[in-house]
Structure formats: C-alpha cells, structure tokens
Design an enzyme around this catalytic site. Sequence first.
Site, PDB file in Angstrom:
ATOM      1  N   ASP A 265       0.620  -1.116  -0.015  1.00 57.79           N
ATOM      2  CA  ASP A 265      -0.048  -0.131   0.023  1.00 57.79           C
ATOM      3  C   ASP A 265       0.946   1.360  -0.159  1.00 57.79           C
ATOM      4  O   ASP A 265       1.964   0.958   0.009  1.00 57.79           O
ATOM      5  CB  ASP A 265      -0.711   0.063   1.249  1.00 57.79           C
ATOM      6  CG  ASP A 265      -2.232   0.593   0.848  1.00 57.79           C
ATOM      7  OD1 ASP A 265      -2.238   1.774   0.341  1.00 57.79           O
ATOM      8  OD2 ASP A 265      -3.149   0.078   0.822  1.00 57.79           O
ATOM      9  N   HIS A 339      -2.649   3.367  -4.152  1.00 56.50           N
ATOM     10  CA  HIS A 339      -2.201   2.905  -3.171  1.00 56.50           C
ATOM     11  C   HIS A 339      -0.988   2.134  -3.300  1.00 56.50           C
ATOM     12  O   HIS A 339      -0.656   1.179  -2.781  1.00 56.50           O
ATOM     13  CB  HIS A 339      -3.259   1.689  -2.470  1.00 56.50           C
ATOM     14  CG  HIS A 339      -4.562   2.467  -2.148  1.00 56.50           C
ATOM     15  ND1 HIS A 339      -4.417   2.990  -0.765  1.00 56.50           N
ATOM     16  CD2 HIS A 339      -5.910   2.541  -2.562  1.00 56.50           C
ATOM     17  CE1 HIS A 339      -5.577   3.499  -0.456  1.00 56.50           C
ATOM     18  NE2 HIS A 339      -6.509   3.350  -1.493  1.00 56.50           N
ATOM     19  N   GLU A 404      -9.701   2.902  -5.617  1.00 56.11           N
ATOM     20  CA  GLU A 404      -9.357   4.477  -5.204  1.00 56.11           C
ATOM     21  C   GLU A 404      -8.307   5.095  -6.042  1.00 56.11           C
ATOM     22  O   GLU A 404      -7.325   5.956  -5.534  1.00 56.11           O
ATOM     23  CB  GLU A 404      -9.208   4.482  -3.507  1.00 56.11           C
ATOM     24  CG  GLU A 404     -10.143   4.025  -2.778  1.00 56.11           C
ATOM     25  CD  GLU A 404     -10.072   4.350  -1.345  1.00 56.11           C
ATOM     26  OE1 GLU A 404     -10.903   5.206  -0.714  1.00 56.11           O
ATOM     27  OE2 GLU A 404      -8.988   3.914  -1.082  1.00 56.11           O
TER      28      GLU A 404
END
Length: 764
Positions: A265, A339, A404
């Site tokens: 991440d 991410h 995202e």
Amino acid sequence: MAALLLNQVPKLQRIDVAGIRTKTLPRSRLGGGEVTARERVAAAGDEGVGSGSHARYGARFAAGCLGPRRTAAAALTVLLACTAPLAVAVTPALIPAPAHLEVQGEGLTLRDGLEIRVGAGREVAAIGRYLAALIRASRGIALALRSGAVAPGAGAIDLRLDADAPAGEESYRLEIAPAGARVTAHDPHGLFYGAMTLWQLASSAPRQGTELALPGLRIEDAPRFRWRGLMLDSARHFQSPEFVMRYIDWMALHKLNVLSWHLTDDQGWRLEIRKYPRLTSVGAWRVPAGRAAQRDIDPATGRPRLYGGFYTQAQVRRIVAHARARYVTIVPEIDLPAHATAALVAYPTLAAQPAELPRAVPADWGTYPHLLNIDEATFRFVEDVLDEVMALFPGPYLHVGGDEAVTGQWQASPAVRARMQELGIPDAGGVQGYFERRLGDYLSAHGRRLAGWDEIVAAGLGANATVLSWRGVRGAIVAAQAGHDTVLAPDPLMYLDHRQGASPAEPPGRGAVISTADLYHFEVLPGELAALSQHVLGVQANLWTEHVRTEERAAYMTWPRAAALAEVAWSPQASRDWDSFLARLPAEFDRYRTLGIHYSADVFAPLRHVAPFERHMSQDLRTCTDKVVLNLEDDAPRVGARAVFLIDIENPCWILPAADLTQARALTVAVGQVPFNYQIGRDRDAIRFDAPHTAAGELEVRADGCDGAPLAVLPLAPAADNDAVTVLPRVALPRLAGSHELCLRFAQPGLDPLWAIDWLQLSP
Ligand code: ACM
C-alpha cells in the site's frame, strides 16, 4: 458415561434502565430502517428471558456468567443476568453451526492412549496429527495416532476418505457413538473440517477425571459459500510471519478458507521481490507520523526511528505451505495502480507524476493522488513483480487492488496523455480499464485469475476476473450481471477496522460501531443478488490496519466477529439464529483463551452509564458531527499505554448531552494532541477552527450549542510540549439553572497537531 453437559451457556439479558446512548451507524449506512446492533442485542435478550423458549441453552454458566469485563468502575445500569438452571443442554456449541446435526444419546469417552486411526494418504495422516496435537494442547489428552483400518467397536477415532461420504467439496460426515467416532469425507479438505468440528466438541466436552465425554451425534456438513474470507492488511502495520501463521490456524478452526493478504500500500511494501530490491529496502520503512516519532531518534542512525518490515520469499513459502496444510488459500494483493506510493518512492520512474512524490515512504492514511504511469517499462515492472508473486503463491487468484485511483495525475501528466493518445484511450477514466485489462490478460495467459476491488468493474474486464465488492453490494450486482464472479466485502459491515463496541476500553479503530451482531445479521444474497447467486463466491471481512498497530489488536479486532462471519459464510441461511450463536459464544471464548487468541467480549459487556460527576471518556461523549469519526490512538508515549480519543478528525468537537450546571462548579479536562496525517483531498480545506487567543490555543466550552460566548476557556499552553495526555488546570463554571448540553471545541492555530479530548470531569 457422563451426562451430556455441552453448551452450558448463560441466557443473557440486557436491561437499559437509564437510556444509555451508544454510538451506532447512521441507519442509512446500514440500510434503511434496519435496527441498530444494540437494539438487536437487547431484543435478543428480552425475548429469551423467562419465555421458556430457550431451554436448550441450559444450565447456569459458571464464573459469574460474564466474559472479561472491561468497563471502568462506572455505575452499571444494565444487568447481565444468568437464568436459573433450566434443562440439560442438547445443542453442542459449534461455530459455525453445522448444516445438519442430530444428537444421539451417549457418545465417546476420550482418554489418554485412545487411538486416532487414519486412512491412507499423507494428507489424512497430517490431519490426524493436527487433531491429536490440538486435543493435547487444549485438553491435555494424548491420543495415539495409528494408520490402517479400525476394528469395529474399538472405541477409536476413525478418520478417512470415503466414497460414501457426502459428495460436495469440503463436506464431511461425523458420527460419534460409544463404540467410536468416525469422520469421513470425499476430499481431504472436508476431512480436515470434520476433524476441526471434532476438536471443537473435544474443546468444550465436560471432563470427568482424566476423561472427556464427547456427545453422541451425527453431523452431515457442507459449506454455504466457497469463499469464506478474511483480509489481513500487513502493509499499514506489519505482522510477524509467526502471527500470520497463527491467524491462518484460527481461520481454519472456523472453516474460513481464503486469506486475502494485503501486502502493499502507500505506507509500505511488504513482499520481497528479488528483481526490485528497493521495493523492500526503501518501500518497507517509514517514519510514523507526528512529533513524537520525529523526537524518537534511533541511536544507530541519529535519525527518527523507522517503522516497518517485510516478508522474505523464504518466509512467504513457509506461510504458503502452512496455509495449504490448513486448507486456506492465500490470495496475495499487490495494490495497483493507486495505493502504491511506497513502490513509487522506491522506483519513481514508475510514477505518473514523479515530481509530486514524497521523498520517503509516507505515513498519512487516506487516499493519495499518486498513480503508476502506463509506460511499457512500467508494465514490464508490474509483470516482473507478478511473475515472482505467481511463483510464490500457487492459488488461482491474484488480487491487483484497483481501488481508489483518483485520475488527476493521469490527466495532468503530458507523458500519460501522449501515451493515451497512442493507445486510443479517450479520457483518464479509461486508463484504469486499460491497466486492469492488461494485468488480467497477463494473469490469464499464466493460468491465473485477476481479482480486484469493485472499481475494476467499470474497466471492461475479461470474464474470469473476480470482483470484491467493498462500496456496498452494488459492485457485486454489477459484476455478477456482467458475468463476473464476486465476493461480498462491503464497508462498513465487513470492515473489521471499526470498533466493535462503544466502550472506552475498545482499542483504536474507525469510530462507527460494527458489532458481532451487526456482522452476524449480514445478508449475503439480498434482493437482486439472490437471482445472481451462481456468481456470488462468498463473503469476506477485511481487517485494515491503519489503526491496528499491534498483533494483539489485530486478533482482538478479528474475533469474535470473524466467528460470526464464519457462520454467515458456512451455515445454511435458514439456520441463522443470533440467540443460538450468542449461546454458543462462551464455549468459543473458552477456546480463544485456551489458544491464546485475543478477542473482544464486548458482546457480553454491560452497557455503560457514567454518573454526572464521574469521568467521561471521549467515547462517552458525542461527536458534534459524524464526518470522519475515528477512535484514534495517541502517538505518545513511545513505550507503554497510549490514550485513545474518539474524534471526528474533520470537525473535532464534542457534546456532553446533559450537564447539571446547578450542581457543577468546575470542569477538569484531559487533552492530547495527534498528528493530522490524513490524505482527504479537498475536504482538508473545509476544516475550520476558531481563531486562538494564545499561541498554543484554547479549549472552549459552550452551553446549549457550539456558537456564542464560551462558558469556560482552558488555555492549552500547559499541554503544548507534551505529546501524550495532559490534564489541564481545572476551571470554574458559572452557575446556570438546570441541565445543559455542553459543547467542547478547540481554538487552535492550524490543523496539525489536532487537539483531542481524552476525558472530562465535572465537580460539584
Ligand atoms: C478499500 O477499502 N479501499 C478497498
């Protein structure tokens, strides 16, 4: 033979005498009109007590009926009662509940030396060995493992594959009688689960001297869903390989069979990739956010101490082998194209906007703008990484994230725009589709399947892509309608980073409460999905670890909610019964204690009531708004216990609903300060504070609303240099008749640090 005394669990009752406020999710987020968890728990108790309809829950539970009590010494207005002894219980306390169970009189007595006879095959022998080890570790009984046929009536445990066993994958049959116990299955996976059920029975079997009395019964069991998953985020906080293996053990005991392992991440890359060593030499290490971490100088380097770690390939091979022995498939997740800041910091040429990258792996939570670019060299990098991942993880699925990705950096990058033009990608929204399709094709060409978060649905994926629906269940519906397999993992119900109770004793997490009952009531196939059920592989709960710093807390946040998940995922929908589950939990908690699993007993905790002049922890207050409410851990002290503040980070403002200002003469408040380390885009600009009157700022207290002249002002200067909690000097309160709502808000010079209330106390 001992009388059957299994499932000696209490009947539970909650009586809310004083109208305690507990924080629950807004109903809209739980689905319209749904009752809150507390209401359900209360209802479950109310129905059962005295109704006579739950006699099977049986006798009085020893040791005061309760699991560990973690509430402070507040006056408790809720009674958690045990019924008087009712009847001998008959339902064994198994979790997840088996599909079919018949209790059949006398069972088998387990004693030292009793044989486990295993049929042919190394896997069968390994299952027998594990069963013997578990029974020995948990009950101290040493069974003797032998191979070969079992003589009729030998009083042994017989464990073997059998063509006559229930046919479905992972299914098994378990029969227990005085003449012996027999576990049979078509495949080793099913046999393993039969052994786990047998262990659960042994773990809660009553002891007579040196013997255990297993109940007589017959079970035919099969899973409802084939994806029964937990996701462990090892990127935000790192867990040791040993912990990951124990986590897999605990999953297997609950018949959970998929570990989605979130390995990368923004804040850390945790998997050794031999071809790209900087992914871990650089990408696995960060300085935690905030002043306390900046002040924590590592004597070895003279610089702030780094936090991090990664799994070597040798460690991963051990973990994968361990998972295989527990019939858990690991789905590794390499989160791309967003991410991925840790990877981009290690290899900036992969980035869409290298100039905008931080110089070191960042420690903010939230959604960063950084994205991979779509150069051919970047795809070569990604494919190289996937090659090593495929070599390590033999399972069919590789999870490539996809969540995202804010497209701004693709739009802003001349190089990405030029590449889009060459590729005929009309807009930045199409870049992710291109990215996911290439990865999906690459994995398909290597005999693997792409899995990703539901953002990938829009990408026009290959048919064999599997979609994890996290933004509610809409993604699952769209994916299934498009012919994709899907797994339900929706926020908030399946997000284990939410605290599971409203008590101040709960560890850090997201502020909204997702209780075991909430999770237990999750409907996997609501409405539209029922007709698409052939595409619904199952269900998964996700343990994100931004706020889960330690392994103990990772376990605590998981159990017993993942036990509820196991029942949702394994047991037939028709047998879902919260009352029954609650009655089986004490035996489950006994297992957790035996195995050293940290768990929350909040499900049995009395509702908390704080008397007017007792200390109100931040969790006892109401946040003025519910924008981004976190139960946030202080960043100090470095060693030892840290405070946990319930705070809306986008509007740090608290309400004490009823303060008797006729009686209260003074106010004491303890405050802490935490770094503002959140990537929240433009929402950051909307956060406002009142102008301070002193350099450090003040805490302002108002009555009956958050505007108007303050009733009291507490200067923050005494706390300014303390990274941990400071008790501010007590201030006098003006006399006002009657009860008033108090609003507490900070006037502070900027966003960082963020001031937080730890507790307040009124004095008469
Ligand atoms: C997610 O929570 N971003 C999958």
